[in-house]
Design a protein around this motif. Structure first.
Motif, PDB file in Angstrom:
ATOM      1  N   PRO A   1       0.809  -1.233   0.000  1.00 33.27           N
ATOM      2  CA  PRO A   1       0.000   0.000   0.000  1.00 33.27           C
ATOM      3  C   PRO A   1       0.839   1.278   0.000  1.00 33.27           C
ATOM      4  O   PRO A   1       0.464   2.257  -0.637  1.00 33.27           O
ATOM      5  N   MET A   2       1.979   1.285   0.703  1.00 32.26           N
ATOM      6  CA  MET A   2       2.819   2.484   0.725  1.00 32.26           C
ATOM      7  C   MET A   2       3.844   2.496  -0.402  1.00 32.26           C
ATOM      8  O   MET A   2       4.689   3.393  -0.468  1.00 32.26           O
ATOM      9  N   GLY A   3       3.818   1.470  -1.252  1.00 33.92           N
ATOM     10  CA  GLY A   3       4.762   1.404  -2.360  1.00 33.92           C
ATOM     11  C   GLY A   3       6.145   0.961  -1.947  1.00 33.92           C
ATOM     12  O   GLY A   3       7.098   1.069  -2.726  1.00 33.92           O
ATOM     13  N   ARG A   4       6.265   0.445  -0.741  1.00 34.33           N
ATOM     14  CA  ARG A   4       7.568  -0.022  -0.242  1.00 34.33           C
ATOM     15  C   ARG A   4       7.335  -0.986   0.911  1.00 34.33           C
ATOM     16  O   ARG A   4       6.263  -0.995   1.530  1.00 34.33           O
ATOM     17  N   VAL A   5       8.370  -1.800   1.212  1.00 31.94           N
ATOM     18  CA  VAL A   5       8.331  -2.631   2.414  1.00 31.94           C
ATOM     19  C   VAL A   5       8.808  -1.787   3.596  1.00 31.94           C
ATOM     20  O   VAL A   5       9.225  -0.637   3.419  1.00 31.94           O
ATOM     21  N   GLY A   6       8.758  -2.375   4.797  1.00 28.69           N
ATOM     22  CA  GLY A   6       9.189  -1.645   5.997  1.00 28.69           C
ATOM     23  C   GLY A   6      10.652  -1.904   6.318  1.00 28.69           C
ATOM     24  O   GLY A   6      11.276  -2.826   5.789  1.00 28.69           O
ATOM     25  N   MET A   7      11.190  -1.071   7.182  1.00 32.21           N
ATOM     26  CA  MET A   7      12.569  -1.214   7.643  1.00 32.21           C
ATOM     27  C   MET A   7      12.560  -1.735   9.086  1.00 32.21           C
ATOM     28  O   MET A   7      11.646  -1.423   9.865  1.00 32.21           O
ATOM     29  N   ALA A   8      13.613  -2.474   9.431  1.00 32.45           N
ATOM     30  CA  ALA A   8      13.689  -3.048  10.783  1.00 32.45           C
ATOM     31  C   ALA A   8      13.570  -1.965  11.856  1.00 32.45           C
ATOM     32  O   ALA A   8      12.931  -2.171  12.897  1.00 32.45           O
ATOM     33  N   GLN A   9      14.149  -0.796  11.597  1.00 35.19           N
ATOM     34  CA  GLN A   9      14.109   0.297  12.579  1.00 35.19           C
ATOM     35  C   GLN A   9      12.674   0.755  12.845  1.00 35.19           C
ATOM     36  O   GLN A   9      12.359   1.217  13.945  1.00 35.19           O
ATOM     37  N   GLU A  10      11.812   0.655  11.833  1.00 34.18           N
ATOM     38  CA  GLU A  10      10.420   1.103  11.998  1.00 34.18           C
ATOM     39  C   GLU A  10       9.652   0.153  12.922  1.00 34.18           C
ATOM     40  O   GLU A  10       8.741   0.574  13.639  1.00 34.18           O
ATOM     41  N   VAL A  11      10.035  -1.121  12.883  1.00 32.54           N
ATOM     42  CA  VAL A  11       9.424  -2.090  13.811  1.00 32.54           C
ATOM     43  C   VAL A  11      10.005  -1.887  15.212  1.00 32.54           C
ATOM     44  O   VAL A  11       9.281  -1.924  16.225  1.00 32.54           O
ATOM     45  N   ALA A  12      11.309  -1.635  15.258  1.00 35.39           N
ATOM     46  CA  ALA A  12      11.987  -1.470  16.553  1.00 35.39           C
ATOM     47  C   ALA A  12      11.383  -0.324  17.370  1.00 35.39           C
ATOM     48  O   ALA A  12      11.274  -0.418  18.595  1.00 35.39           O
ATOM     49  N   GLN A  13      10.973   0.742  16.700  1.00 30.57           N
ATOM     50  CA  GLN A  13      10.374   1.881  17.412  1.00 30.57           C
ATOM     51  C   GLN A  13       9.154   1.424  18.226  1.00 30.57           C
ATOM     52  O   GLN A  13       8.969   1.833  19.374  1.00 30.57           O
ATOM     53  N   ALA A  14       8.329   0.589  17.617  1.00 30.97           N
ATOM     54  CA  ALA A  14       7.115   0.111  18.301  1.00 30.97           C
ATOM     55  C   ALA A  14       7.475  -0.831  19.449  1.00 30.97           C
ATOM     56  O   ALA A  14       6.890  -0.766  20.538  1.00 30.97           O
ATOM     57  N   VAL A  15       8.457  -1.699  19.202  1.00 29.25           N
ATOM     58  CA  VAL A  15       8.850  -2.663  20.243  1.00 29.25           C
ATOM     59  C   VAL A  15       9.401  -1.926  21.467  1.00 29.25           C
ATOM     60  O   VAL A  15       9.025  -2.227  22.617  1.00 29.25           O
ATOM     61  N   VAL A  16      10.267  -0.946  21.228  1.00 27.46           N
ATOM     62  CA  VAL A  16      10.895  -0.234  22.353  1.00 27.46           C
ATOM     63  C   VAL A  16       9.866   0.624  23.083  1.00 27.46           C
ATOM     64  O   VAL A  16       9.943   0.798  24.302  1.00 27.46           O
ATOM     65  N   TRP A  17       8.861   1.099  22.366  1.00 20.61           N
ATOM     66  CA  TRP A  17       7.764   1.835  23.026  1.00 20.61           C
ATOM     67  C   TRP A  17       6.989   0.906  23.972  1.00 20.61           C
ATOM     68  O   TRP A  17       6.691   1.263  25.108  1.00 20.61           O
ATOM     69  N   PHE A  18       6.729  -0.329  23.506  1.00 21.01           N
ATOM     70  CA  PHE A  18       6.032  -1.286  24.390  1.00 21.01           C
ATOM     71  C   PHE A  18       6.906  -1.668  25.588  1.00 21.01           C
ATOM     72  O   PHE A  18       6.388  -1.949  26.670  1.00 21.01           O
ATOM     73  N   LEU A  19       8.227  -1.700  25.388  1.00 28.66           N
ATOM     74  CA  LEU A  19       9.107  -2.006  26.528  1.00 28.66           C
ATOM     75  C   LEU A  19       9.061  -0.883  27.571  1.00 28.66           C
ATOM     76  O   LEU A  19       9.200  -1.126  28.758  1.00 28.66           O
ATOM     77  N   SER A  20       8.842   0.341  27.104  1.00 25.13           N
ATOM     78  CA  SER A  20       8.999   1.518  27.969  1.00 25.13           C
ATOM     79  C   SER A  20       7.738   1.822  28.779  1.00 25.13           C
ATOM     80  O   SER A  20       6.648   1.318  28.488  1.00 25.13           O
ATOM     81  N   GLU A  21       7.900   2.694  29.739  1.00 25.24           N
ATOM     82  CA  GLU A  21       6.769   3.144  30.562  1.00 25.24           C
ATOM     83  C   GLU A  21       5.839   4.078  29.785  1.00 25.24           C
ATOM     84  O   GLU A  21       4.754   4.419  30.269  1.00 25.24           O
ATOM     85  N   HIS A  22       6.256   4.523  28.595  1.00 22.07           N
ATOM     86  CA  HIS A  22       5.356   5.344  27.774  1.00 22.07           C
ATOM     87  C   HIS A  22       4.096   4.561  27.399  1.00 22.07           C
ATOM     88  O   HIS A  22       3.075   5.152  27.057  1.00 22.07           O
ATOM     89  N   SER A  23       4.174   3.235  27.472  1.00 19.45           N
ATOM     90  CA  SER A  23       3.003   2.404  27.133  1.00 19.45           C
ATOM     91  C   SER A  23       2.424   1.754  28.389  1.00 19.45           C
ATOM     92  O   SER A  23       1.890   0.650  28.331  1.00 19.45           O
ATOM     93  N   SER A  24       2.513   2.470  29.525  1.00 20.00           N
ATOM     94  CA  SER A  24       2.221   1.855  30.837  1.00 20.00           C
ATOM     95  C   SER A  24       0.810   1.290  30.982  1.00 20.00           C
ATOM     96  O   SER A  24       0.595   0.409  31.822  1.00 20.00           O
ATOM     97  N   TYR A  25      -0.169   1.765  30.197  1.00 16.33           N
ATOM     98  CA  TYR A  25      -1.525   1.187  30.332  1.00 16.33           C
ATOM     99  C   TYR A  25      -1.855   0.250  29.160  1.00 16.33           C
ATOM    100  O   TYR A  25      -3.006  -0.132  28.974  1.00 16.33           O
ATOM    101  N   CYS A  26      -0.847  -0.122  28.388  1.00 14.21           N
ATOM    102  CA  CYS A  26      -1.037  -1.095  27.306  1.00 14.21           C
ATOM    103  C   CYS A  26      -0.636  -2.477  27.791  1.00 14.21           C
ATOM    104  O   CYS A  26       0.504  -2.689  28.202  1.00 14.21           O
ATOM    105  N   SER A  27      -1.548  -3.403  27.761  1.00 13.95           N
ATOM    106  CA  SER A  27      -1.201  -4.810  27.912  1.00 13.95           C
ATOM    107  C   SER A  27      -2.257  -5.632  27.190  1.00 13.95           C
ATOM    108  O   SER A  27      -3.444  -5.278  27.210  1.00 13.95           O
ATOM    109  N   GLY A  28      -1.812  -6.689  26.531  1.00 17.46           N
ATOM    110  CA  GLY A  28      -2.708  -7.461  25.674  1.00 17.46           C
ATOM    111  C   GLY A  28      -2.950  -6.767  24.345  1.00 17.46           C
ATOM    112  O   GLY A  28      -3.821  -7.169  23.573  1.00 17.46           O
ATOM    113  N   SER A  29      -2.159  -5.738  24.057  1.00 19.73           N
ATOM    114  CA  SER A  29      -2.340  -4.990  22.802  1.00 19.73           C
ATOM    115  C   SER A  29      -1.574  -5.651  21.668  1.00 19.73           C
ATOM    116  O   SER A  29      -0.473  -6.164  21.863  1.00 19.73           O
TER     117      SER A  29
END
Ligand code: NAP
Length: 251
Positions: A215-243
């Motif tokens: 859809p975006m005319g390109r595949v994704g980069m590993a860094q773009e996935v890493a941003q989401a993973v590190v956000w879930f690791l962090s307290e910035h996502s403190s009320y996310c679980s089971g997401s």
């Protein structure tokens, strides 16, 4: 003292991008690999050169005794740095393109062992260290699933897609079991990402071939996935679980 995160399969690809970003965010990183010690050590050296802390640890997460050794190594080598507060169940495999009516018992069993059973057993070891029920101080588990769990992988690798479907359900179930014990469990579902995994499944040109159809005319980069993973690791996502978060560029 620093919080410690163990990232399975982080010598290259998405796991390596997560390791780099997590180190920059203040985590001490256990870099797990199975075969490519040189890549794991190069990543550790890069993290250290940037002022971070990291150790490379060999273990096949498809083998129970290796998982036990891996967590024992983390306990021992990070004892003076900090407690295990993060686990990223990232290591995963694909197999060559086959229809279900061609797949061997051994293929499907290996797929489930490395992609699913390992996530159960690594998470169990992490919960025993993080959960307040077991004397821990809490933590965050991030499972790397795949958009394949909702797409199905027909004609390519239904076994892989089904293994990632199990990861979705595992995320939901475990998150509820440990929600009151200060352990959060979330899942990131990448779309097609530019890594070596496609070549390991016999499709070395997949990224080039399918990019224009995305859809975006390109595949994704590993860094773009890493941003989401590190956000879930962090307290910035403190009320996310089971997401379950798709990082799949509208695919
Ligand atoms: P990759 O480039 O093939 O890298 C795989 C990593 O896992 C390597 O570090 C490898 O270690 C390690 N590994 C493989 N088998 C292992 C085992 N039995 N025990 C321990 N480590 C093992 O893969 P990737 O594309 O980064 O994929 C990472 C995760 O994202 C996987 O769960 C995959 O299913 C998921 N994902 C990927 C995509 C994509 O398009 N790339 C899309 C959706 C989901 P060595 O270097 O030592 O071999």
């Amino acid at each position: 003292m620093k919080p410690v995160v163990l990232i399975t399969g982080s010598s290259r690809g998405i796991g390596a991008a997560v390791a780099l970003l997590a180190a920059q965010a203040g985590w001490a990183v256990a870099v797990n690999y199975v075969r490519q010690a040189d890549k794991a050590q190069a990543l550790v050296d890069q993290i250290k050169a940037q002022g971070g802390q990291a150790v490379a640890l060999q273990a096949d997460i498809g083998v129970a005794s290796d998982i036990a050794r891996l967590f024992a190594d983390v306990d021992r080598l990070f004892a003076n740095i900090g407690p295990l507060r993060g686990l990223v169940n990232n290591a995963g495999i694909v197999d060559r393109v086959e229809r279900v009516d061609e797949m061997s018992f051994e293929r499907v069993e290996r797929m489930m062992r490395i992609n699913v059973v390992s996530a159960f057993m690594c998470s169990q070891a992490a919960v025993l260290r993080m959960s307040t029920r077991h004397g821990g101080e809490g933590g965050s588990i991030v499972n790397v699933g795949s958009a394949a769990s909702r797409l199905g992988g027909a004609g390519q690798y239904v076994d892989y897609a089904a293994s990632k479907g199990a990861i979705d359900s595992f995320t939901i179930g475990l998150s509820k079991e440990v929600a009151a014990e200060r352990v959060r469990v979330n899942c990131v579902r990448p779309g097609i990402i530019d890594t070596d995994i496609h070549a390991s499944g016999g499709l070395p040109n997949r990224v080039r071939d399918v990019g224009g159809q995305m859809p975006m005319g390109r595949v994704g980069m590993a860094q773009e996935v890493a941003q989401a993973v590190v956000w879930f690791l962090s307290e910035h996502s403190s009320y996310c679980s089971g997401s379950i978060l798709d990082v799949s560029g509208a695919r």
